[in-house]
Design a protein around this motif. Sequence first.
Motif, PDB file in Angstrom:
ATOM      1  N   GLN A   1      -0.859   1.494  -3.833  1.00 13.10           N
ATOM      2  CA  GLN A   1       0.007   2.243  -2.918  1.00 13.10           C
ATOM      3  C   GLN A   1      -0.795   3.335  -2.210  1.00 13.10           C
ATOM      4  O   GLN A   1      -0.607   3.579  -1.011  1.00 13.10           O
ATOM      5  N   ALA A   2      -1.704   3.971  -2.942  1.00  9.47           N
ATOM      6  CA  ALA A   2      -2.568   4.981  -2.325  1.00  9.47           C
ATOM      7  C   ALA A   2      -3.467   4.349  -1.276  1.00  9.47           C
ATOM      8  O   ALA A   2      -3.746   4.949  -0.230  1.00  9.47           O
TER       9      ALA A   2
ATOM     10  N   ARG B   1      -2.676   1.696   0.530  1.00 13.42           N
ATOM     11  CA  ARG B   1      -1.808   1.425   1.692  1.00 13.42           C
ATOM     12  C   ARG B   1      -1.643   2.685   2.551  1.00 13.42           C
ATOM     13  O   ARG B   1      -1.584   2.607   3.774  1.00 13.42           O
ATOM     14  N   ARG B   2      -1.534   3.841   1.890  1.00 14.13           N
ATOM     15  CA  ARG B   2      -1.359   5.099   2.621  1.00 14.13           C
ATOM     16  C   ARG B   2      -2.677   5.636   3.170  1.00 14.13           C
ATOM     17  O   ARG B   2      -2.698   6.668   3.818  1.00 14.13           O
ATOM     18  N   ARG B   3      -3.775   4.948   2.860  1.00 12.22           N
ATOM     19  CA  ARG B   3      -5.125   5.384   3.234  1.00 12.22           C
ATOM     20  C   ARG B   3      -5.483   6.712   2.589  1.00 12.22           C
ATOM     21  O   ARG B   3      -6.281   7.486   3.125  1.00 12.22           O
ATOM     22  N   ALA B   4      -4.883   6.983   1.422  1.00 14.52           N
ATOM     23  CA  ALA B   4      -5.229   8.181   0.668  1.00 14.52           C
ATOM     24  C   ALA B   4      -6.535   7.995  -0.091  1.00 14.52           C
ATOM     25  O   ALA B   4      -7.157   8.975  -0.521  1.00 14.52           O
TER      26      ALA B   4
END
Length: 284
Positions: A128-129, A131-134
């Motif tokens: 998920q991180a 996907r968020r580009r975190a």
Amino acid sequence: MDVELRHLRSFAAVARHRSFSRAAEELLITQPALSRTIAQLEGKLSVRLLDRSSRHVELTDTGAEFLLHVERVLATLDQALAVVSHRVTLRLGFGWLLPDPWAQQAVSRFEESTGASVELTRIDDPLQALRRRAIDIALVRGDVDAPRGARVTPLYEETRVAVCSERCDLARLGHLDWADVQYWPLVVNTVTGTTGPWSWPIDERPAQIIETANYDEWLETVAANRGIGIVPEVAQRRTQHPALRFLPLTNAPTSPVSLVHFPDAQRTLIRRFLEAALPTALPG
């Protein structure tokens, strides 16, 4: 003249080695491709830089003089890149317990070869991180449900072990077979866990599943004797908990470890990290 950096590096490599084959090996390209690059450079400059024969390669007088300037330019460029690289960071996300010695070796090789640094980010859901580009690249255990467009690079397979509370009857048995897990309540990390009801055919799944959302919750739930757990062997070596007992798990399938990234993010850094990671991709 439209001379490119690849022309200069190719010429310098051939001049240094006095060999197209050895220069091609250093540059990780084919010898025909290197020959074409040198021919392009000579064509753009309208001069002959190298004398070639079937047995040797020598610099022309013009080539020798040109090499002095090329080496100076490349040295200055490398110094400039080194200054910048120390300010560059690659963000590596992971859910729990980076595998060893892979992580230490891969990070060390990457930082030594690039001058960049790796920022280690522990996060409950690395995908998920991503996907968020975190983060720039995620280390994932188990079967990967990768985001659309992401690339998955398998590293290696980890051995599984069983874990239970010191108060659990299983602790006195000393081992567990994969086929017998169904008779015990199973604690599952639903976000980054490697083992869950999905790991067995429907008619062989554990009857009771206790769900948790991260590694710490999973660990404490097993320690509280709510059920048993299945985890990669790295947890046995790295987890210090007085209430837990780790046991051999016979006939269990291994658990994959992979790196996941988007191809359009930090392309050069990720490529260099994968180069550093894959030679060290050995079970810890």
